[in-house]
Write a protein that holds these residues in place. Structure first.
Motif, PDB file in Angstrom:
ATOM      1  N   LEU A  76      48.139  43.093  44.883  1.00 55.42           N
ATOM      2  CA  LEU A  76      47.542  41.875  45.430  1.00 55.42           C
ATOM      3  C   LEU A  76      47.998  41.627  46.857  1.00 55.42           C
ATOM      4  N   PHE A 176      51.952  40.727  45.530  1.00 56.84           N
ATOM      5  CA  PHE A 176      51.459  39.458  46.067  1.00 56.84           C
ATOM      6  C   PHE A 176      52.531  38.822  46.945  1.00 56.84           C
ATOM      7  N   GLY A 177      53.775  38.830  46.429  1.00 59.37           N
ATOM      8  CA  GLY A 177      54.883  38.254  47.181  1.00 59.37           C
ATOM      9  C   GLY A 177      55.056  38.944  48.522  1.00 59.37           C
ATOM     10  N   GLU A 180      52.350  37.898  50.927  1.00 54.92           N
ATOM     11  CA  GLU A 180      52.573  36.552  51.461  1.00 54.92           C
ATOM     12  C   GLU A 180      53.760  36.528  52.412  1.00 54.92           C
ATOM     13  N   PHE A 291      45.022  35.249  51.578  1.00 53.22           N
ATOM     14  CA  PHE A 291      44.947  35.922  50.291  1.00 53.22           C
ATOM     15  C   PHE A 291      43.505  36.067  49.823  1.00 53.22           C
ATOM     16  N   GLN A 292      42.641  35.174  50.308  1.00 51.02           N
ATOM     17  CA  GLN A 292      41.260  35.247  49.833  1.00 51.02           C
ATOM     18  C   GLN A 292      40.591  36.576  50.212  1.00 51.02           C
ATOM     19  N   PHE A 295      41.311  38.676  47.490  1.00 51.79           N
ATOM     20  CA  PHE A 295      40.501  38.197  46.364  1.00 51.79           C
ATOM     21  C   PHE A 295      39.079  38.748  46.443  1.00 51.79           C
ATOM     22  N   PHE A 296      38.492  38.713  47.650  1.00 54.65           N
ATOM     23  CA  PHE A 296      37.133  39.249  47.785  1.00 54.65           C
ATOM     24  C   PHE A 296      37.115  40.732  47.440  1.00 54.65           C
ATOM     25  N   LEU A 298      39.081  42.214  45.397  1.00 54.51           N
ATOM     26  CA  LEU A 298      39.201  42.318  43.935  1.00 54.51           C
ATOM     27  C   LEU A 298      37.851  42.101  43.273  1.00 54.51           C
TER      28      LEU A 298
ATOM     29  N   PHE B 193      41.170  30.515  42.233  1.00 51.58           N
ATOM     30  CA  PHE B 193      40.323  30.443  43.416  1.00 51.58           C
ATOM     31  C   PHE B 193      39.155  29.478  43.192  1.00 51.58           C
ATOM     32  N   PHE B 373      59.797  33.802  47.710  1.00 51.73           N
ATOM     33  CA  PHE B 373      59.252  35.130  47.391  1.00 51.73           C
ATOM     34  C   PHE B 373      60.356  36.172  47.394  1.00 51.73           C
TER      35      PHE B 373
END
Lengths: 518, 396
Positions: A76, A176-177, A180, A291-292, A295-296, A298, B193, B373
């Motif tokens: 992610l 993911f972490g 970010e 992050f989106q 997401f897209f 994914l 989302f 994190f």
């Protein structure tokens, strides 16, 4: 008799067909180029931009698919890799005027030294002054996205290391972490010297990012490399890791090496995609890498078919289409119109549900959920029709595209987790509906050895020339017989009464059964 | 020293070292400037306790869900966001018109019935039905006739958000019970989302002031080492409300029949099902309770900060930090979640208190958000079972 010298039943492409396939591929590439020229000659800038965006996001999704689909690790953090590639490319190809503007701006956080970093200065210090002219900008851009890719690949190396210790959703959350962390630290003072904090660098050239030829060229290169990788021994090893890590390790596959390799290659192409993406946008800013974005990607991967490069490109086309041409969804309409739309959508959904259930021969055909949808639709229509005064206000569908994509993703996961085409790849044989003489993947996993004279010298009643088929009854009888001889058994599936053949409804492949047990 | 001994002592040694370093740093800062006196650090500690309690309320939802279905419920941060906005809309825009009031009352009454059901065992129980009827009528009246005080908005939002949790589970997660875990995680991301964007569409797209008229906001002066620390009643209210909710949850999980079923499902869902536990019901209950706690957290988050961020960003950082807290404490463990949340709360505030923005220290506070994190990744790599958790290594 050495096993590897023997032509096996799995080796299905005969040489003449191979020549034909290569020829067809070249013809298709030529046709593709022609189509692109045609589309460019239409002259709609929105269309060319959308095509370029498709290619850029395609690079990103194909590379993400290497981790998510081929290696089976849910990653992610792709937006983080893209950010690194994007910022590196941005800094390296920024032109002199833009640099001067940043340096003189009061809010800028960059220093003279950091602004001196560029491909031009690198080439100068190497004595390659011929490559620093305006006409050779494309060389510098190429170098810049390559270096951006390398930086991202280095980050991929770091992110890949936890994958040696962690599995499944913990690993997903770590990626993911990392994504970010990359995004959040880019704006801190520590890195602001190079990233210019929240301001970023405006005024990048869009000459390359918005050109169909550049983006599609990079996409073709990416697809070529990644598909070669997928069908090489490395890719097979990665797929083995996806199916069962412990079994793969038992077969002598080096888990650490293949996982980190997957991360590094994927991150490299993500970095390249990031470089193209900032060029498409014409600037670098932190909020281009939220992050989106991941997401897209994914959504694209899941919609097309996780693990299939062809499928992922299809999914990317869908997502890019929604992003670029979905703006009617986000305009202002009266509440009455919204209700009517919603009613129409609900009616459509109810109809689809009934159709789906009757095609699948599910009973009752009118499931209560279709009833609920239809009821809601009727309610919406009644409100919209009866009381126009009740709903005269207007309402802007702000963010409807994102809502649509997330609903789509949920629906895919619930109703068709394998996506549009599952794990199948495009091949000329598939397109021409050629029957394979070799076994299908499913048979390969189960009783395929029965049809292989090397592995099963006793022979079976199954004719290897007869094309794809489920193991027939005599085949299964032979399997049972052998099973009795061979204490270790053939395969769990052929013992537990299902005979290894699944119901046709089950979909081509819905993930390893092991997942369910955990 | 043998390895197991080292393993036992090393964490304590590190902790002691850390405490020593912090104390040394505090004393050092005290010599640098008058500003960094006891009251300054007392304020940091107060903020930490408040923030830690808020994270704890969110982290409990993560930990319960993960304990049973091994799902990182990405959407939990957004449930928290909805809870905060539901509270806001209940104390600002009541009274509602009749249709809106009836619809909202039905939603809340359903949650009230589900909560009563936890103690009675069946939806058909007369008490549950009675609660439902009374709640529909009473809430419709209350929603349509006067402005709600903060405490009523808090309870109402907890009920409404509970229904949201149940809905998410029913629509998105129930069909995927037997699916691979990655699909479940992707679905959770999609739900998250979706809620972010629906929130943007339905609530607002800008920062919202959150100042209800409640005694909880009244100022309150604490005297630390002879110096006044100006704060408000939230200092007491947030930890106390959190403590009450956590104790209620713990006693529910340890004492009630359904709580026992919950623990059984967390241990082994398949076997629990064989023993006659309705695992789906247990999971639904988990979502209900987790969402109720998250809504309480959201309401008090608003009180604590005086405003709510726009919906797309409000839930993400608290959600991920609370998840980090749950992992640090040991995922699946209720006390672990609270301990982890306190660790995150303290580290966040003390990072800015110990390394204030001075010319020599510019960077540390900027890494406040990143720190959660980093901690999460370190814990996952070094000790995935967390502080009090049991070993969750995957079985082959």
């Amino acid at each position: 008799m050495a096993l590897h010298q023997t032509p096996t039943a799995f080796d299905d492409v005969d040489p003449r067909k191979r020549v034909r396939n290569v020829a067809l591929t070249f013809v298709a590439i030529g046709l593709g180029v022609l189509v692109l020229m045609l589309l460019e000659s239409i002259g709609s800038s929105k269309l060319t931009q959308s095509l370029a965006l498709f290619a850029i996001w395609g690079v990103a999704t194909v590379s993400l698919n290497l981790i998510n689909g081929t290696l089976g690790i849910l990653s992610l953090g792709h937006h983080g890799f893209m950010l690194i590639g994007g910022y590196t490319t941005g800094l390296l190809i920024l032109d002199e005027a833009a640099r001067a503007r940043i340096l003189t701006s009061a809010r800028s956080m960059m220093t003279e030294e950091s602004l001196a970093i560029s491909v031009t200065s690198m080439l100068r210090s190497l004595g390659l002054d011929a490559l620093t002219t305006p006409e050779t900008l494309w060389v510098r851009f190429l170098i810049a996205i390559f270096l951006g890719g390398l930086m991202a690949a280095f980050a991929g190396l770091i992110v890949g290391i936890p994958s040696l210790r962690l599995r499944g959703d913990y690993l997903a959350i770590v990626t993911f972490g990392f994504g970010e962390i990359i995004r959040l630290s880019a704006s801190t003072r520590l890195f602001a010297e190079y990233t210019n904090g929240a301001l970023g660098f405006p005024g990048l050239t869009s000459e390359f990012g918005k050109s169909i030829w550049w983006t599609f060229g990079v996409l073709a290169f990416t697809v070529f490399v990644i598909s070669k990788l997928k069908f090489s021994s490395y890719g097979r090893a990665m797929q083995a890791i996806r199916e069962d890590e412990v079994a793969a390790q038992a077969m002598g596959i080096n888990l650490a090496y293949h996982k980190v390799l997957g991360f590094v290659i994927s991150a490299f192409f993500a970095g390249v995609a990031g470089g193209l993406w900032v060029s498409w946008l014409g600037g670098v800013r932190l909020d281009f890498f939220l992050f989106q974005l991941t997401f897209f990607f994914l959504v694209a991967i899941s919609a097309g078919g996780t693990g299939s490069i062809t499928g992922v490109l299809l999914g990317t086309a869908l997502v890019v289409f929604v992003r670029q041409y979905g703006d009617p969804l986000e305009q202002t309409y009266t509440l009455q119109q919204w209700l009517a739309f919603a009613g129409g959508a609900l009616v459509l959904m109810a109809a689809l549900a009934v159709l789906f259930r009757s095609l699948r021969r599910l009973r009752p055909r009118f499931h209560w959920s279709a009833g609920v949808l239809a009821g809601a639709a009727v309610l919406a229509f009644v409100i919209a029709a009866i009381d126009p005064a009740f709903l005269e206000g207007t309402f802007r569908g702000f963010g409807m595209r994102a809502i649509f994509l997330s609903v789509l993703l949920i629906a895919i996961m619930v109703f068709r987790p394998e996506g549009m085409i599952g794990r199948n790849e495009f091949s000329w044989a598939m397109l021409l509906r050629e029957r394979r003489s070799g076994p299908t993947d499913e048979e390969r996993g189960q009783d395929a050895w029965l049809t292989n004279p090397v592995l099963n010298p006793r022979g079976t009643d199954v004719d290897p020339e007869a094309g794809p088929q489920k193991p027939t009854a005599p085949g299964r009888a032979a399997a049972r017989e052998l099973d009795a001889d061979w204490d270790e058994g053939v395969d769990e599936a052929s013992r537990d009464g299902t005979d290894g053949s699944r119901a046709p409804d089950d979909g081509p492949d819905d993930g390893p059964d092991d997942e369910r047990r955990r | 020293m043998s390895a197991p001994q080292l393993k036992r002592w090393l964490p304590w040694a590190i902790l002691a070292l850390l405490v020593l370093l912090i104390v040394w740093r505090m004393l050092y800062l005290g010599t640098v400037s008058e500003r960094f006196n006891a009251a300054f650090f007392a304020r940091a500690a107060i903020d930490s306790v408040k923030l830690g309690s808020l994270y704890a309320l969110i982290a409990l939802g993560y930990t319960m869900v993960y304990g049973i279905i091994r799902l990182i419920n990405f959407a939990h941060g957004e449930v928290f966001m909805v809870g905060a906005f539901a509270t806001y809309f209940l104390f600002t825009i009541t009274p509602y018109s009749l249709p809106g009031g009836i619809a909202l009352a039905i939603v809340m009454a359903y949650a009230a019935m589900r909560v009563t059901e936890l103690f009675r065992g069946s939806m058909r129980d007369p008490l549950v039905l009675g609660v439902g009827v009374v709640a529909v009528v009473g809430l419709t009246w209350a929603l349509t006739s006067f402005t709600w005080p903060f405490w009523a908005a808090l309870v109402g939002s907890m009920l409404a958000t509970g229904v949201l949790g149940l809905t998410i589970d029913r629509v998105a997660y129930v069909p995927l019970r037997t699916a691979p875990r990655n699909s479940l995680l992707i679905t959770a991301i999609a739900v998250s989302f979706l809620l972010q964007n629906v929130g943007l569409l339905a609530f607002t797209n800008r920062q919202t002031p959150f100042r209800p008229d409640t005694p909880l906001n009244d100022p309150f002066t604490l005297v630390v080492a002879g110096q006044p620390v100006l704060t408000n009643n939230l200092l007491v209210a947030i930890p106390v409300i959190t403590l009450v909710l956590v104790l209620a949850l713990t006693s529910f999980v340890t004492r009630s029949r359904l709580g026992k079923a919950m623990r059984a499902s967390a241990q082994d869902a398949e076997v629990a099902q064989m023993m006659g536990v309705s695992v789906n019901k247990v999971i639904a209950t988990t979502f209900l309770l987790g969402s109720i706690l998250a809504a309480a957290g959201g309401a008090m988050w608003g009180l604590n900060f005086g405003s709510l961020n726009q919906p797309a960003t409000l839930g993400i950082l608290p959600g991920i930090k609370a998840f980090a807290a749950a992992v640090i404490g040991g995922i699946g463990s209720l006390p672990g979640a609270v301990i982890g949340a306190m660790i995150i709360g303290f580290s966040e505030n003390f990072m800015s208190a110990l390394f204030p923005r001075t010319p020599t220290f510019q960077g540390v506070t900027e890494f406040k958000d990143t720190f959660a994190f980093v901690l999460l990744i370190i814990v996952l790599l070094v000790r995935p079972s967390g502080i009090v958790g049991e070993d969750l290594s995957e079985k082959v």
